[in-house]
Motif scaffolding. Structure first.
Motif, PDB file in Angstrom:
ATOM      1  N   ALA A 192       0.826  -1.207   0.000  1.00  0.00           N
ATOM      2  CA  ALA A 192       0.000   0.000   0.000  1.00  0.00           C
ATOM      3  C   ALA A 192       0.859   1.256   0.000  1.00  0.00           C
ATOM      4  CB  ALA A 192      -0.928   0.001   1.219  1.00  0.00           C
ATOM      5  N   GLY A 193       1.984   1.249   0.710  1.00  0.00           N
ATOM      6  CA  GLY A 193       2.898   2.385   0.707  1.00  0.00           C
ATOM      7  C   GLY A 193       3.460   2.630  -0.682  1.00  0.00           C
ATOM      8  N   ARG A 194       3.807   1.550  -1.373  1.00  0.00           N
ATOM      9  CA  ARG A 194       4.344   1.720  -2.730  1.00  0.00           C
ATOM     10  C   ARG A 194       3.268   2.248  -3.688  1.00  0.00           C
ATOM     11  NH1 ARG A 194       6.775  -3.235  -1.268  1.00  0.00           N
ATOM     12  NH2 ARG A 194       5.200  -4.429  -2.431  1.00  0.00           N
ATOM     13  N   VAL A 195       2.041   1.726  -3.541  1.00  0.00           N
ATOM     14  CA  VAL A 195       0.958   2.189  -4.410  1.00  0.00           C
ATOM     15  C   VAL A 195       0.623   3.658  -4.128  1.00  0.00           C
ATOM     16  CG1 VAL A 195      -1.479   1.836  -5.004  1.00  0.00           C
ATOM     17  CG2 VAL A 195       0.018  -0.126  -4.674  1.00  0.00           C
ATOM     18  N   ALA A 196       0.705   4.061  -2.835  1.00  0.00           N
ATOM     19  CA  ALA A 196       0.458   5.470  -2.494  1.00  0.00           C
ATOM     20  C   ALA A 196       1.480   6.371  -3.164  1.00  0.00           C
ATOM     21  CB  ALA A 196       0.489   5.645  -0.977  1.00  0.00           C
ATOM     22  N   ARG A 197       2.717   5.897  -3.253  1.00  0.00           N
ATOM     23  CA  ARG A 197       3.730   6.696  -3.972  1.00  0.00           C
ATOM     24  C   ARG A 197       3.422   6.736  -5.464  1.00  0.00           C
ATOM     25  NH1 ARG A 197       6.939   4.115  -0.038  1.00  0.00           N
ATOM     26  NH2 ARG A 197       7.490   2.403  -1.461  1.00  0.00           N
ATOM     27  N   ASP A 198       2.915   5.608  -5.996  1.00  0.00           N
ATOM     28  CA  ASP A 198       2.514   5.626  -7.409  1.00  0.00           C
ATOM     29  C   ASP A 198       1.377   6.617  -7.644  1.00  0.00           C
ATOM     30  OD1 ASP A 198       4.384   3.676  -7.897  1.00  0.00           O
ATOM     31  OD2 ASP A 198       2.938   2.011  -7.787  1.00  0.00           O
ATOM     32  N   LEU A 199       0.427   6.684  -6.679  1.00  0.00           N
ATOM     33  CA  LEU A 199      -0.678   7.639  -6.781  1.00  0.00           C
ATOM     34  C   LEU A 199      -0.160   9.071  -6.774  1.00  0.00           C
ATOM     35  CD1 LEU A 199      -3.708   8.290  -6.765  1.00  0.00           C
ATOM     36  CD2 LEU A 199      -3.673   8.054  -4.276  1.00  0.00           C
ATOM     37  N   GLU A 242      -7.780   2.605  -6.327  1.00  0.00           N
ATOM     38  CA  GLU A 242      -8.518   1.365  -6.107  1.00  0.00           C
ATOM     39  C   GLU A 242      -7.643   0.309  -5.408  1.00  0.00           C
ATOM     40  OE1 GLU A 242     -11.925  -0.756  -5.995  1.00  0.00           O
ATOM     41  OE2 GLU A 242     -11.653   1.315  -6.717  1.00  0.00           O
ATOM     42  N   ARG A 243      -6.379   0.287  -5.815  1.00  0.00           N
ATOM     43  CA  ARG A 243      -5.450  -0.680  -5.207  1.00  0.00           C
ATOM     44  C   ARG A 243      -5.216  -0.386  -3.735  1.00  0.00           C
ATOM     45  NH1 ARG A 243      -3.789  -5.666  -4.764  1.00  0.00           N
ATOM     46  NH2 ARG A 243      -1.543  -5.898  -4.440  1.00  0.00           N
ATOM     47  N   VAL A 244      -5.095   0.900  -3.365  1.00  0.00           N
ATOM     48  CA  VAL A 244      -4.918   1.274  -1.952  1.00  0.00           C
ATOM     49  C   VAL A 244      -6.129   0.828  -1.141  1.00  0.00           C
ATOM     50  CG1 VAL A 244      -4.761   3.216  -0.344  1.00  0.00           C
ATOM     51  CG2 VAL A 244      -3.334   3.159  -2.373  1.00  0.00           C
ATOM     52  N   ARG A 245      -7.342   1.007  -1.713  1.00  0.00           N
ATOM     53  CA  ARG A 245      -8.544   0.554  -1.010  1.00  0.00           C
ATOM     54  C   ARG A 245      -8.511  -0.959  -0.795  1.00  0.00           C
ATOM     55  NH1 ARG A 245     -11.351   4.343  -4.327  1.00  0.00           N
ATOM     56  NH2 ARG A 245     -12.266   6.039  -3.073  1.00  0.00           N
TER      57      ARG A 245
END
Length: 506
Positions: A52-59, A97-100
């Protein structure tokens, strides 16, 4: 003795097994729960929070790409600069969506980010793109940029807050993981301590309930086995041990009864032996005296009236003289047989070479008469009574001379060592003995030939066996010989003489 000590050992062991199984079940259940918690904590940290941390950086990067692409399009009016904007929008949707899916909508920040992003696009980005396409790059004003920047700053702040919240979730997940690992560690340590305690407790319990009663029973049994037959056997512990103690004590009481019976029989035997000794005395004195008179007067009749009466009278006198002589020989042999082992003398070390030499010298006339040849090996010294052992060799050698065949007698005396025994062999080339008579010949008064053919009382081999057994050996007839007769007997080795011989040899 308390009731639990009277329980059967099977019940005690069953109770111990049940306790162990229950403790094992509890330990296994606790371990499974702890390991499950450890697995969940690890999955939460590794499979959810960190991704989730990596996806948040992608966001965050996707939103920055949208803003940067829009700025380039505004300055140049070139649609190529809108590519990061378009791709950023797609990545933004996927990342949100991935973070959710991974950690949920953390404090509603993902929804707010999506709402602010739509607001930024609706209030600034889309109108700006339309204006640039309609009027060209020059329509971009500082006021419009400030308005868009204010909205995007809110988006950037929410993204930063989302990353901060996810980082906090990561720290919490790592703390949970550390806690679960600590629980597992302490559980393992507790299991080890519990295992040691259980083993120690079971050892003490089994020692008290099983080992100690068995040791007490063994102690009492050894006292009885050592000769204290009046010592009562009593033991505690489980029912099987108590029952075993009762059985052993019953056996002890039976032995005491048997010993009492044996003592009475021993007393009766001693009385009988005393009577036999008295009979032997009477036989050696009172019976022999009239027998000598009969023999003497018969011999006087034979000398004085021999040839003066008819042939039948001479034959009758000869029968009387022969019968008196044989009766004297029989009585003397019986007395000698009864004295073996009863009238004991001190046993000394005997040089068998000298003893056999004396026996051979006593038969020198018979040896010369028959042309016999004796082959005597170097014989070892033994411990015993010289007169008795001399009788053994006398009987065996005299039998070899008596029961000779057509050829001149050849008598061999050999010896070899078998462990702690010497095995002696006396062989001859005489008429031999059939194997089926191997046991019968050692029974008193058992004869294989008529007394007319071979004189004797039938006591010689029986006396040999009694003398050899009295000295701790055995005697037998060797049956697997092709011809002649071979007697073998054993006598114990004298240990100190063997040791001295070995030291001298070294």
């Amino acid at each position: 003795m308390t009731l639990p000590e009277r329980l059967p050992a099977s019940r005690l062991l069953a109770a111990i097994v049940v306790v162990l199984l229950a403790m094992t079940a509890v330990v296994i259940a606790s371990t499974v729960i702890a390991l499950d918690g450890l697995g969940n904590a690890r999955s939460r940290s590794v499979d959810e929070v960190e991704p989730a941390g990596r996806v948040a950086r992608d966001l965050s990067r996707a939103l920055l790409d949208e803003e940067t692409g829009l700025r380039g399009f505004v300055l140049t009016g070139d649609d190529a600069f809108l590519t990061p904007y378009v791709d950023g929008r797609k990545t933004e949707v996927e990342s949100a969506e991935r973070v959710r899916d991974l950690v949920g909508d953390v404090d509603g920040r993902v929804g707010r980010i999506e709402e602010l992003a739509r607001q930024w696009r609706g209030q600034y980005a889309e109108p700006t793109i339309a204006g640039v396409r309609l009027s060209g790059p020059g329509t971009y004003t500082t006021q419009d940029a400030d308005r868009g920047k204010a909205i995007f700053d809110q988006v950037r702040a929410e993204v930063s807050a989302l990353q901060t919240d996810i980082a906090q979730l990561g720290r919490t997940a790592r703390d949970d993981l550390d806690h679960a690992a600590q629980v597992v560690l302490w559980l393992v340590i507790g299991m080890g301590v519990l295992l040691v305690a259980v083993i120690g407790g079971l050892s003490l319990l089994l020692h008290r309930l099983l080992i100690t009663p068995l040791a007490d029973l063994a102690h009492h049994t050894r006292l009885v086995a050592s000769g204290d037959f009046e010592h009562e056997i009593d033991a505690g512990g489980p029912r099987e041990t108590v029952m075993l103690a009762e059985d052993v004590d019953a056996m002890r009481r039976r032995i005491v009864q048997e010993l009492a019976t044996l003592d009475a029989a021993k007393t009766e035997l001693q009385r009988s032996n005393s009577e036999l000794e008295q009979f032997a005395y009477v036989a050696s004195h009172d019976l022999q005296e009239p027998l000598r008179k009969v023999a003497s007067f018969c011999q006087l009749l034979q000398r004085r009236y021999g040839g003066q009466l008819d042939d039948r009278a001479d034959q009758y006198i000869e029968f009387a003289v022969d019968g008196a002589k044989r009766m004297q020989g029989l009585i003397n042999d019986l007395l000698a047989f009864s004295r073996v082992g009863r009238l004991t003398r001190e046993q000394t070390v005997i040089d068998l070479n000298d003893l056999v030499r004396q026996v051979v010298d006593s038969y020198s006339e018979r040896i010369e008469e028959t042309g016999a040849r004796l082959e005597v090996a170097d014989l070892p010294p033994v411990r015993g009574e010289a007169s008795l052992l001399s009788a053994v060799f006398q009987n065996l050698i005299s039998n070899a001379l008596k029961f000779k065949g057509d050829d001149a007698p050849v008598i061999a005396v050999d010896v070899e060592r078998h462990g702690d025994m010497w095995k002696f062999t006396v062989r001859d080339n005489g008429i031999g003995i059939e194997p089926e008579y191997a046991d019968r010949i050692f029974v008193i008064f058992q004869r294989l030939h008529p007394k007319d053919a071979y004189p004797g009382t039938g006591i010689g081999l029986a006396m040999c066996r009694k003398i050899v057994e009295y000295h701790g050996g055995t005697i037998w007839l060797k049956t697997d010989v092709d011809s002649g007769t071979s007697f073998e007997f054993t006598l114990p080795v004298v240990p100190e003489l063997v040791a001295q011989a070995e030291e001298a040899h070294v």
